[in-house]
Design a protein around this motif. Structure first.
Motif, PDB file in Angstrom:
ATOM      1  N   LEU A   1       0.966  -1.268  -0.009  1.00 48.58           N
ATOM      2  CA  LEU A   1       0.168  -0.197  -0.106  1.00 48.58           C
ATOM      3  C   LEU A   1       0.932   1.206   0.013  1.00 48.58           C
ATOM      4  O   LEU A   1       2.151   1.251   0.381  1.00 48.58           O
ATOM      5  N   THR A   2       0.272   2.374  -0.567  1.00 50.44           N
ATOM      6  CA  THR A   2       0.994   3.678  -0.427  1.00 50.44           C
ATOM      7  C   THR A   2       0.009   4.749  -0.214  1.00 50.44           C
ATOM      8  O   THR A   2      -1.292   4.286  -0.443  1.00 50.44           O
ATOM      9  N   LEU A   3       0.466   5.717   0.158  1.00 53.60           N
ATOM     10  CA  LEU A   3      -0.500   6.939   0.353  1.00 53.60           C
ATOM     11  C   LEU A   3      -0.166   7.988  -0.707  1.00 53.60           C
ATOM     12  O   LEU A   3       1.057   8.371  -0.996  1.00 53.60           O
ATOM     13  N   LYS A   4      -1.165   8.423  -1.198  1.00 55.71           N
ATOM     14  CA  LYS A   4      -0.955   9.381  -2.492  1.00 55.71           C
ATOM     15  C   LYS A   4      -2.388  10.364  -2.492  1.00 55.71           C
ATOM     16  O   LYS A   4      -3.402  10.002  -2.360  1.00 55.71           O
ATOM     17  N   ASP A   5      -2.084  11.643  -2.521  1.00 53.59           N
ATOM     18  CA  ASP A   5      -3.357  12.702  -2.536  1.00 53.59           C
ATOM     19  C   ASP A   5      -4.581  12.372  -1.680  1.00 53.59           C
ATOM     20  O   ASP A   5      -5.446  12.323  -1.919  1.00 53.59           O
ATOM     21  N   GLY A   6      -3.902  12.137  -0.535  1.00 48.47           N
ATOM     22  CA  GLY A   6      -4.981  11.777   0.572  1.00 48.47           C
ATOM     23  C   GLY A   6      -5.666  10.706   0.538  1.00 48.47           C
ATOM     24  O   GLY A   6      -6.710  10.600   1.198  1.00 48.47           O
ATOM     25  N   ALA A   7      -5.276   9.739  -0.280  1.00 48.36           N
ATOM     26  CA  ALA A   7      -5.967   8.017  -0.344  1.00 48.36           C
ATOM     27  C   ALA A   7      -4.992   7.213  -0.042  1.00 48.36           C
ATOM     28  O   ALA A   7      -3.769   7.483  -0.408  1.00 48.36           O
ATOM     29  N   ILE A   8      -5.435   5.933   0.064  1.00 46.92           N
ATOM     30  CA  ILE A   8      -4.619   4.740   0.159  1.00 46.92           C
ATOM     31  C   ILE A   8      -4.798   3.913  -1.077  1.00 46.92           C
ATOM     32  O   ILE A   8      -5.886   3.498  -1.484  1.00 46.92           O
ATOM     33  N   TRP A   9      -3.746   3.689  -1.737  1.00 48.17           N
ATOM     34  CA  TRP A   9      -3.909   2.997  -2.996  1.00 48.17           C
ATOM     35  C   TRP A   9      -2.922   1.497  -2.801  1.00 48.17           C
ATOM     36  O   TRP A   9      -2.196   1.190  -2.012  1.00 48.17           O
ATOM     37  N   VAL A  10      -3.362   0.837  -3.943  1.00 44.44           N
ATOM     38  CA  VAL A  10      -2.467  -0.370  -3.874  1.00 44.44           C
ATOM     39  C   VAL A  10      -1.620  -0.194  -4.979  1.00 44.44           C
ATOM     40  O   VAL A  10      -1.968   0.113  -6.046  1.00 44.44           O
ATOM     41  N   LYS A  11      -0.318  -0.242  -4.726  1.00 45.17           N
ATOM     42  CA  LYS A  11       0.653  -0.113  -5.778  1.00 45.17           C
ATOM     43  C   LYS A  11       0.560  -0.796  -7.005  1.00 45.17           C
ATOM     44  O   LYS A  11       0.924  -0.067  -7.996  1.00 45.17           O
ATOM     45  N   ALA A  12       0.428  -1.992  -6.823  1.00 42.15           N
ATOM     46  CA  ALA A  12       0.339  -2.887  -8.215  1.00 42.15           C
ATOM     47  C   ALA A  12      -0.990  -2.304  -8.863  1.00 42.15           C
ATOM     48  O   ALA A  12      -0.918  -2.782 -10.062  1.00 42.15           O
ATOM     49  N   ALA A  13      -1.996  -2.000  -8.289  1.00 44.08           N
ATOM     50  CA  ALA A  13      -3.219  -1.757  -9.060  1.00 44.08           C
ATOM     51  C   ALA A  13      -3.821  -0.382  -8.328  1.00 44.08           C
ATOM     52  O   ALA A  13      -4.562  -0.322  -7.581  1.00 44.08           O
ATOM     53  N   PRO A  14      -3.292   0.595  -9.073  1.00 45.81           N
ATOM     54  CA  PRO A  14      -3.786   1.923  -8.694  1.00 45.81           C
ATOM     55  C   PRO A  14      -5.326   2.290  -8.753  1.00 45.81           C
ATOM     56  O   PRO A  14      -5.631   3.085  -8.065  1.00 45.81           O
ATOM     57  N   GLU A  15      -6.046   1.290  -9.408  1.00 48.94           N
ATOM     58  CA  GLU A  15      -7.324   1.719  -9.504  1.00 48.94           C
ATOM     59  C   GLU A  15      -8.055   1.108  -8.106  1.00 48.94           C
ATOM     60  O   GLU A  15      -9.036   1.433  -8.080  1.00 48.94           O
ATOM     61  N   ARG A  16      -7.213   0.588  -7.478  1.00 48.86           N
ATOM     62  CA  ARG A  16      -7.843  -0.027  -6.237  1.00 48.86           C
ATOM     63  C   ARG A  16      -7.372   1.068  -5.010  1.00 48.86           C
ATOM     64  O   ARG A  16      -6.272   1.069  -4.746  1.00 48.86           O
ATOM     65  N   ARG A  17      -8.251   1.670  -4.671  1.00 50.32           N
ATOM     66  CA  ARG A  17      -7.753   2.681  -3.619  1.00 50.32           C
ATOM     67  C   ARG A  17      -9.212   2.975  -2.543  1.00 50.32           C
ATOM     68  O   ARG A  17     -10.392   2.652  -3.024  1.00 50.32           O
ATOM     69  N   THR A  18      -8.841   3.398  -1.442  1.00 51.94           N
ATOM     70  CA  THR A  18      -9.804   4.003  -0.469  1.00 51.94           C
ATOM     71  C   THR A  18      -9.613   5.115   0.139  1.00 51.94           C
ATOM     72  O   THR A  18      -8.316   5.499   0.058  1.00 51.94           O
ATOM     73  N   SER A  19     -10.532   5.743   0.782  1.00 45.66           N
ATOM     74  CA  SER A  19     -10.120   7.097   1.692  1.00 45.66           C
ATOM     75  C   SER A  19     -10.202   6.796   3.143  1.00 45.66           C
ATOM     76  O   SER A  19     -10.735   5.771   3.562  1.00 45.66           O
ATOM     77  N   PHE A  20      -9.578   7.582   3.953  1.00 37.76           N
ATOM     78  CA  PHE A  20      -9.494   7.680   5.208  1.00 37.76           C
ATOM     79  C   PHE A  20     -10.916   7.598   5.713  1.00 37.76           C
ATOM     80  O   PHE A  20     -11.293   6.969   6.729  1.00 37.76           O
ATOM     81  N   GLY A  21     -11.819   8.446   5.134  1.00 33.68           N
ATOM     82  CA  GLY A  21     -13.379   8.626   5.678  1.00 33.68           C
ATOM     83  C   GLY A  21     -14.029   7.483   5.447  1.00 33.68           C
ATOM     84  O   GLY A  21     -14.939   6.956   6.412  1.00 33.68           O
ATOM     85  N   ALA A  22     -13.832   6.729   4.277  1.00 31.29           N
ATOM     86  CA  ALA A  22     -14.357   5.556   4.123  1.00 31.29           C
ATOM     87  C   ALA A  22     -14.075   4.325   5.110  1.00 31.29           C
ATOM     88  O   ALA A  22     -14.874   3.441   5.426  1.00 31.29           O
ATOM     89  N   LEU A  23     -12.850   4.140   5.643  1.00 36.70           N
ATOM     90  CA  LEU A  23     -12.412   3.489   6.595  1.00 36.70           C
ATOM     91  C   LEU A  23     -12.980   3.786   8.055  1.00 36.70           C
ATOM     92  O   LEU A  23     -13.304   2.853   8.746  1.00 36.70           O
ATOM     93  N   VAL A  24     -12.892   5.209   8.299  1.00 32.94           N
ATOM     94  CA  VAL A  24     -13.210   5.523   9.611  1.00 32.94           C
ATOM     95  C   VAL A  24     -14.778   5.126   9.615  1.00 32.94           C
ATOM     96  O   VAL A  24     -15.564   4.989  10.901  1.00 32.94           O
ATOM     97  N   GLN A  25     -15.577   5.574   8.524  1.00 30.84           N
ATOM     98  CA  GLN A  25     -17.086   5.330   8.731  1.00 30.84           C
ATOM     99  C   GLN A  25     -17.881   6.156   9.889  1.00 30.84           C
ATOM    100  O   GLN A  25     -18.773   5.712  10.657  1.00 30.84           O
ATOM    101  N   GLY A  26     -17.346   7.245  10.226  1.00 26.92           N
ATOM    102  CA  GLY A  26     -17.908   8.195  11.118  1.00 26.92           C
ATOM    103  C   GLY A  26     -17.533   7.745  12.627  1.00 26.92           C
ATOM    104  O   GLY A  26     -17.997   8.396  13.395  1.00 26.92           O
ATOM    105  N   ARG A  27     -16.782   6.803  12.717  1.00 28.25           N
ATOM    106  CA  ARG A  27     -16.177   6.356  14.284  1.00 28.25           C
ATOM    107  C   ARG A  27     -15.214   7.311  14.786  1.00 28.25           C
ATOM    108  O   ARG A  27     -14.495   8.003  13.760  1.00 28.25           O
ATOM    109  N   LYS A  28     -15.064   7.586  15.848  1.00 31.13           N
ATOM    110  CA  LYS A  28     -13.992   8.199  16.571  1.00 31.13           C
ATOM    111  C   LYS A  28     -12.785   7.236  16.654  1.00 31.13           C
ATOM    112  O   LYS A  28     -13.020   6.312  17.796  1.00 31.13           O
ATOM    113  N   LEU A  29     -11.576   7.386  16.121  1.00 30.85           N
ATOM    114  CA  LEU A  29     -10.400   6.688  16.343  1.00 30.85           C
ATOM    115  C   LEU A  29      -9.407   7.217  16.971  1.00 30.85           C
ATOM    116  O   LEU A  29      -8.981   8.370  16.434  1.00 30.85           O
ATOM    117  N   GLU A  30      -8.827   7.010  18.032  1.00 24.31           N
ATOM    118  CA  GLU A  30      -7.802   7.657  18.692  1.00 24.31           C
ATOM    119  C   GLU A  30      -6.848   6.615  19.245  1.00 24.31           C
ATOM    120  O   GLU A  30      -6.986   5.526  19.761  1.00 24.31           O
TER     121      GLU A  30
END
Length: 566
Positions: free
Chosen positions: A7-36
């Motif tokens: 994985l790599t971080l780029k432009d505020g998103a998380i990408w699969v290096k070998a498959a750049p079309e596969r990516r997600t955002s931090f917001g999608a991972l958090v899903q409104g929860r408070k993570l600390e």
């Protein structure tokens, strides 16, 4: 399912290096929860590996703003919106006792909402709502403050006196005064000033299903949420603030009185969006002004002209925030008042509060000491500065300006001033011309050397400094709230004078190489020394010391007359 190493971080998103079309955002991972998570020492990657930090990055909102596509709170037209215009008292200190709204309610579509001393006129069209408001006959009661823009300074000093307390002190002041070869005592003043944002306070509020939603022009959405919740006696989770583009804030939109008004109306008209948009007269009348203040300074310089032997500062109207600076001072005392309700109007944050008030007094006073002792203002500061960062910054500014300082006044009209906000340091150099017949000051050139550590975006940082200088030329030379009792005399920009294009000098911004110092905010430090640099430049041009901000033509003429009398 991808391995962490893939994985790599780029432009505020998380990408699969070998498959750049596969990516997600931090917001999608958090899903409104408070993570600390509390982490130990985390080593940042080397600056050389950074792809954005330290490099010029264009603003993403620039195109929308210059083409008019950007939507501000005043641009929102939610279906069914009613525009609310609020009945205002003619002066501070007065409140609504009774109102006759019969004539207004005869206009088709007009609705009047009343909540105690608060009355608003509603209509689908803002101009019709404003016209209907003019038909409401209100009777107001109360007492206006017995003060005006001329008497405010002794008023503040007298009212603050019982609450004066020593904020900090060091050394023996009396002994320091005995060691002084040069002593100067001056009273410095600054007027009330408006934030004068291009966009006045504006908000759309909607009360629906037990929840208040606000689309607001605000600098602090969470503070606004709590402010509205408190005013309406709602739980904080029942208030949602959707922040819009802000057409200027400068500390004036840290609070949201217009948003509270919109919410009060919306509470009485469930399911209907309510827009409150102050006009310029309301914005100038109801602003949380930059506080008027008085700084009484008495200080002395030793015979070697290399140390301040004593420094006694008494402030009324603001605190002693940022009054101290890394200058060598053998004995100091700083006093400020703890008196509550000191001001006759609502006051608040105005970019680096109250650092610019204290810097104007401090840097003007240093120049006055230098002039009386027959030393140039840069040499004096070099002898006094105890922080290597500030000394390097002073030398950088003077070198870039191409100035050979000499004891003033020299007639060249060049002034210097230093300032700080938190851990950000600034050295300002100004060059002015003064029309001795009219008292008009024109700024020809302005340079600021600004040390805020590692500069993340040089282009954005330069824009912040240029904007601060521009704003504070108005602060120093023309902007002042004039009032009589509780009545604000300035109602628009025909009398409340912002700097015009013709007032803006050639501006130069310099950032030292300082990548090893943690980044500091740059919105505040550049405003701090502007007025002082301009005042010192006026002295260098004319020999007249201006001690009140703004130094309008009339005040400059008074200073010129006083200087010639000496």
């Amino acid at each position: 399912g991808a391995p962490v190493s893939g994985l790599t971080l780029k432009d505020g998103a998380i990408w699969v290096k070998a498959a750049p079309e596969r990516r997600t955002s931090f917001g999608a991972l958090v899903q409104g929860r408070k993570l600390e998570r509390h982490l130990g020492k985390v080593k940042p990657k080397p600056l050389a590996d950074c792809t954005l930090i330290g490099r010029r990055v264009p603003r993403k909102d620039a195109l929308a703003k210059v083409t008019g596509a950007a939507k501000y709170a005043g641009d929102l037209r939610l279906p069914g919106t009613l525009h609310a215009c609020v009945l205002r008292p003619p002066a501070h200190g007065l409140t609504l006792a009774s109102a006759d709204s019969a004539a207004a309610e005869k206009i088709a579509g007009v609705r009047v909402v009343r909540d105690g001393a608060f009355l608003a006129v509603l209509h689908p069209q803002p101009d019709t709502a404003r016209r209907a408001l003019g038909l409401v006959k209100g009777r107001f009661e109360g007492t206006e403050p017995d003060v005006d823009d001329a008497r405010i300074y002794p008023y503040l000093v007298d009212k603050a006196a019982p609450g004066q307390r020593v904020v900090s002190s060091r050394g023996d002041l009396a002994a320091g005064e005995k060691r002084a070869a040069t002593v100067v005592e001056v009273e410095y003043r600054n007027a009330y000033e408006s934030h004068a944002t291009l966009e006045p306070h504006t908000c759309v509020a909607k009360w629906d299903a037990g929840r208040m939603t606000l689309w607001a022009s605000t600098q602090s959405p969470f503070v606004l949420r709590d402010e509205v919740a408190g005013a309406l006696k709602l739980a904080a989770d029942k208030v949602r603030v959707i922040a819009q583009y802000v057409g200027g804030g400068f500390g004036g939109k840290l609070v949201g009185p217009g948003s509270v008004e919109a919410a009060r109306v919306a509470l009485q008209v469930p399911g209907v969006p309510i827009q409150v948009s102050w006009n310029r007269e309301e914005d100038l009348f109801l602003d949380s002004y930059r506080p008027a203040a008085v700084v009484k300074l008495r200080g002395g310089l030793d015979a070697a002209r290399g140390a301040i032997t004593f420094w006694d500062s008494v402030v009324a109207g603001v605190s002693q925030g940022e009054a101290e600076f890394p200058y060598e001072m053998q004995a100091t005392r700083y006093q400020a008042s703890v008196t509550q309700g000191l001001h006759p109007f609502r006051v608040g944050a105005w970019r680096a509060p109250p650092a610019h008030t204290n810097a104007f007094a401090r840097e003007s006073h240093l120049d006055a000491l230098a002039a009386k002792a027959g030393i140039d203002p840069v040499t004096l500061r070099r002898r006094l500065i105890t922080d290597a960062r500030v000394l390097r910054l002073l030398d950088l500014a003077v070198a870039r300006f191409g100035w050979e300082p000499a004891p003033g006044p020299t007639g060249r009209g060049i002034g210097v001033a230093c300032g700080a906000w938190r851990q950000g340091f600034v050295v300002a150099l100004a060059q002015v011309t003064v029309d001795k017949a009219t008292g008009k000051v024109h700024t020809e050139r302005f340079l600021e050397a600004v040390d805020v550590g590692l500069v993340v975006n040089p282009d954005g940082a330069r824009q912040q400094v240029e904007g601060a200088i521009t704003m504070c030329i108005g602060q120093a030379l023309s902007e002042e709230i004039r009032f009589k009792g509780g009545r604000i005399l300035d109602k628009n920009f025909d009398t409340y004078l912002l700097p015009r294009f013709s007032s803006i000098p050639r501006i130069e911004v310099v950032f030292p190489e300082n990548a090893d110092v943690p980044t500091q905010g740059i919105g505040e430090p550049p405003v701090v020394p502007v007025a002082a640099a301009l005042a010192n430049a006026v002295f260098d041009a004319t020999g007249a010391r201006v001690t009140q901000v703004p130094f309008t033509p009339d005040r400059v003429l008074e200073a010129l007359k006083a200087a010639s009398a000496r």
